[in-house]
Design a protein around this motif. Structure first.
Motif, PDB file in Angstrom:
ATOM      1  N   LEU A 325       0.841  -1.195   0.000  1.00 51.83           N
ATOM      2  CA  LEU A 325       0.000   0.000   0.000  1.00 51.83           C
ATOM      3  C   LEU A 325       0.875   1.243   0.000  1.00 51.83           C
ATOM      4  O   LEU A 325       1.931   1.279   0.651  1.00 51.83           O
ATOM      5  CB  LEU A 325      -0.901   0.029   1.233  1.00 51.83           C
ATOM      6  CG  LEU A 325      -2.040  -0.970   1.337  1.00 51.83           C
ATOM      7  CD1 LEU A 325      -2.934  -0.605   2.518  1.00 51.83           C
ATOM      8  CD2 LEU A 325      -2.852  -1.038   0.061  1.00 51.83           C
ATOM      9  N   PRO A 326       0.459   2.302  -0.681  1.00 49.67           N
ATOM     10  CA  PRO A 326       1.223   3.556  -0.631  1.00 49.67           C
ATOM     11  C   PRO A 326       1.210   4.154   0.767  1.00 49.67           C
ATOM     12  O   PRO A 326       0.333   3.854   1.589  1.00 49.67           O
ATOM     13  CB  PRO A 326       0.499   4.446  -1.640  1.00 49.67           C
ATOM     14  CG  PRO A 326      -0.873   3.883  -1.753  1.00 49.67           C
ATOM     15  CD  PRO A 326      -0.731   2.400  -1.547  1.00 49.67           C
ATOM     16  N   SER A 327       2.168   5.015   1.051  1.00 51.77           N
ATOM     17  CA  SER A 327       2.346   5.562   2.403  1.00 51.77           C
ATOM     18  C   SER A 327       1.168   6.406   2.857  1.00 51.77           C
ATOM     19  O   SER A 327       0.963   6.602   4.053  1.00 51.77           O
ATOM     20  CB  SER A 327       3.634   6.401   2.461  1.00 51.77           C
ATOM     21  OG  SER A 327       3.568   7.473   1.532  1.00 51.77           O
ATOM     22  N   THR A 328       0.372   6.920   1.913  1.00 56.12           N
ATOM     23  CA  THR A 328      -0.756   7.780   2.295  1.00 56.12           C
ATOM     24  C   THR A 328      -2.020   6.995   2.639  1.00 56.12           C
ATOM     25  O   THR A 328      -2.939   7.537   3.251  1.00 56.12           O
ATOM     26  CB  THR A 328      -1.087   8.742   1.147  1.00 56.12           C
ATOM     27  OG1 THR A 328      -1.366   7.982  -0.043  1.00 56.12           O
ATOM     28  CG2 THR A 328       0.075   9.693   0.873  1.00 56.12           C
ATOM     29  N   ALA A 329      -2.091   5.723   2.254  1.00 54.08           N
ATOM     30  CA  ALA A 329      -3.356   4.991   2.305  1.00 54.08           C
ATOM     31  C   ALA A 329      -3.876   4.809   3.725  1.00 54.08           C
ATOM     32  O   ALA A 329      -5.024   5.163   4.032  1.00 54.08           O
ATOM     33  CB  ALA A 329      -3.207   3.631   1.618  1.00 54.08           C
TER      34      ALA A 329
END
Length: 500
Positions: A325-329
Motif C-alpha cells: 500500500l502507498p504511504s498515504t493509504a
C-alpha cells in the motif's frame, strides 16, 4: 440516556435476556448451530411491507450524479448554492441510497455507495417534508407517498420554497436470509449506520446544514413512515436538513411486542419520548480535535468515490492483491474515521458513550511497520502493541476457509470492539443499538477514503470474536463486533453504471 433498569421495565430478567442475545449474535458459530443450520430459514418472515398509498408517486430528475462529478473528495461542493434546493435533495437521496453499479463477475449485485451483506440491503430511506412522507424507491427512481397520504401539491416547489425536510433511515431485517437469525440485528443496524453516516456526510457536501438525530419516539417515527402494528422495522436515525424540526407525534396506543428475537431485542431500546436534545442537535461541524487533519482533496471526485466504493471483488472467492500500500493509504483511512468521530452527530459519535475500541492489524503498508495497533479516533493516536505480521492469525478466526476468503492477502484489518455489558449497565439498551450504528458510520467514512485511494474496505461478521479478542489483547468484557478488511482488489471487472 436512561439506565438499563428503567428502559427495560422488566428488571434483571430483561437485562439477562439482552446480554444473552448480544452474546449469541456476536458469535456466528452459535447462530448457525441452531437446528437446521445455515440453510434453515426459521426465525424470519418476509420483508415487512412498504405501505404506500394511492397518491401519485413523485419522479426524481435524471442526471443527478452530475452534481458531484466535479467536486473533489472530501470537499464540500463549491457551487452547491447555485443549484436548486430540490435538485440537491434529489441528488442526496439518489447518491446515498440509490443504485450505483452492477458487476457481472460478482456473485452478489447490485451495488450502492455503502456495503450490504449479499447485497440484500435491509435499509430503507424515507423523506419527510412538511406533513407528508415518501418512501425512496431506488428501483423506480421515484418517491412513493406513505402514511396518511398528506403531501404538498408540488413537492419540489415546496422544497425550493424552504419547506422543512428530514431524511429517515429504517432497518428492515426481514430482507436478510432467515439463517442469519440473531445476526440480522447487528447486520441491519451496522448497515443502517453506514447509510446514516453517508447521508449526513453527503448532505453536508451538497451544502445542507445537516444534523443527525438518534433520540426520538420510536413508534412515532415508524408511524411517520407509514408503518402499522406488527410491521417489522428497526429504527435507525434521522438526518434533519437546514434546521428542520424533527418532532414526532404518535397516534396509536403502544404497539404489541413482536416475538421475532431480533425485533424483541430492539424493542427493549424503544422510548416513548424524545430526549431533551431531540430536534436541536448541532450541525455536522468538526469538534475540537488535537490531531491535525491529514485528509486532503484527492484526484477523485465525489461521484467517482461513490461509484467505485467497493467491498473487494470476489469472482468465486475473495483474495486481494499482494502489492504494497502507498504511504498515504492507511493515514488517510484513519483520518477519515477520526473526522467522522469528531463531528457533532447529535450524541451518536463525538467520543461520548456508547464508545467502541479500534485496533488494526497492518501488513505491507509503506511507512507503517507490520503489527497490531490501537487507534484512538478522537486524538488520532496510533499505538503499536505487537510487532510482526498477524493477518494469518486473523485468518485462523475466520469461518470461511482460505479457498473462499484469503484474509492474509489483505493489508489492513480494522477491529471494532464493544463492551456490551458495560454499555448496557451505564446507558441502557438503546445504547447497544447506537453502538452498532456507530460502528457502521465510522467504517463508512473509512470505506470512502479507501475508494479515493483505489482500495476496498470489506465488512465481515463470519469470525470468532474470542479468537480475535485474544489476538489483539481485549479484556474479558470486550467483544470484537465488526471487522473490516482493506486492500487493493486483485481482479478488475466491468462496472456497469446504474445511475440514472
Amino acid at each position: 440516556m436512561v439506565d438499563a433498569e428503567s428502559v427495560t421495565k422488566d428488571g434483571t430478567a430483561a437485562v439477562e435476556d439482552i446480554l444473552e442475545f448480544v452474546r449469541v449474535q456476536a458469535r456466528p458459530d452459535l447462530v448457525f448451530s441452531h437446528q437446521g443450520g445455515r440453510g434453515a430459514a426459521a426465525g424470519a418472515a418476509d420483508p415487512t411491507p412498504i405501505r404506500s398509498v394511492s397518491s401519485s408517486p413523485v419522479p426524481l430528475d435524471r442526471g443527478l450524479s452530475a452534481l458531484l462529478a466535479d467536486t473533489p473528495y472530501p470537499e464540500v461542493a463549491a457551487d452547491s448554492a447555485k443549484q436548486p434546493r430540490s435538485r440537491r435533495l434529489q441528488c442526496l437521496l439518489q447518491q446515498a441510497a440509490g443504485f450505483q453499479r452492477y458487476e457481472p463477475g460478482n456473485a452478489f449485485n447490485t451495488h450502492r455507495a455503502f456495503p450490504s451483506a449479499q447485497c440484500k440491503f435491509p435499509s430503507e430511506v424515507f423523506l419527510s417534508v412538511g406533513e407528508g412522507t415518501w418512501y425512496f424507491d431506488a428501483a423506480r427512481h421515484e418517491l412513493r407517498p406513505v402514511g396518511n397520504g398528506a403531501a404538498a401539491p408540488d413537492l419540489w416547489a415546496a422544497v425550493d420554497a424552504g419547506a422543512p425536510a428530514v431524511v429517515i433511515v429504517l432497518g428492515r431485517p426481514g430482507s436478510l436470509p432467515g439463517y442469519y437469525r440473531e445476526l440480522r440485528w447487528s447486520l441491519t443496524l451496522c448497515e443502517g449506520g453506514h447509510l446514516l453516516g453517508l447521508t449526513a456526510q453527503l448532505a453536508r457536501t451538497l451544502g445542507f446544514d445537516a444534523h443527525v438525530l438518534t433520540d426520538f419516539d420510536d413508534q412515532a417515527l415508524l408511524q411517520r413512515a407509514g408503518a402499522e402494528p406488527g410491521d417489522q422495522w428497526l429504527p435507525v436515525g434521522l438526518v434533519a436538513l437546514d434546521g428542520a424540526d424533527a418532532a414526532l407525534t404518535r397516534t396509536d396506543p403502544e404497539w404489541p411486542v413482536d416475538q421475532d428475537p431480533v425485533l424483541r431485542m430492539d424493542r427493549h431500546a424503544w422510548q416513548e419520548d424524545a430526549g431533551p436534545d431531540a430536534g436541536t442537535a448541532g450541525g455536522l461541524h468538526p469538534a475540537v480535535r488535537p490531531a491535525p487533519h491529514r485528509v486532503v482533496a484527492s484526484s477523485r471526485s465525489w461521484g467517482d468515490v461513490l461509484f467505485e466504493r467497493s467491498s473487494g471483488r470476489a469472482p468465486g472467492g475473495f483474495t486481494a492483491s499482494p502489492e504494497l500500500l502507498p504511504s498515504t493509504a492507511v493515514p488517510e483511512l484513519l483520518d477519515a474515521i477520526s473526522d467522522a468521530a469528531a463531528m457533532d452527530w447529535g450524541g451518536l459519535l463525538g467520543g461520548a458513550e456508547p464508545g467502541i475500541l479500534l485496533h488494526l492489524a497492518v501488513e505491507r503498508a509503506a511507512g507503517i511497520d507490520d503489527g497490531i495497533y490501537a487507534y484512538d479516533a478522537m486524538t488520532g493516536k496510533l499505538t503499536q502493541q505487537q510487532h510482526g505480521a498477524r493477518l494469518a492469525e486473523v485468518q485462523q478466526s475466520f469461518f470461511y476457509p482460505q479457498q473462499v476468503t484469503r484474509v492474509d492477502s489483505c493489508n489492513v484489518a480494522i477491529f471494532g470492539s464493544i463492551n456490551y455489558a458495560g454499555i448496557l449497565a451505564s446507558h441502557g439498551p438503546r445504547a447497544l443499538r447506537l453502538a452498532q450504528i456507530q460502528l457502521g458510520a465510522l467504517m463508512q467514512a473509512g470505506a470512502l477514503a479507501c475508494a479515493a485511494s483505489g482500495l476496498f474496505l470489506r465488512p465481515c461478521r463470519s469470525f470468532s470474536p474470542d479468537g480475535l479478542g485474544a489476538l489483539i489483547g481485549l479484556g474479558d468484557q470486550e467483544t470484537v463486533s465488526y471487522l473490516c478488511l482493506a486492500g487493493k482488489s486483485r481482479f478488475a471487472d466491468l462496472l456497469l453504471d446504474q445511475r440514472i
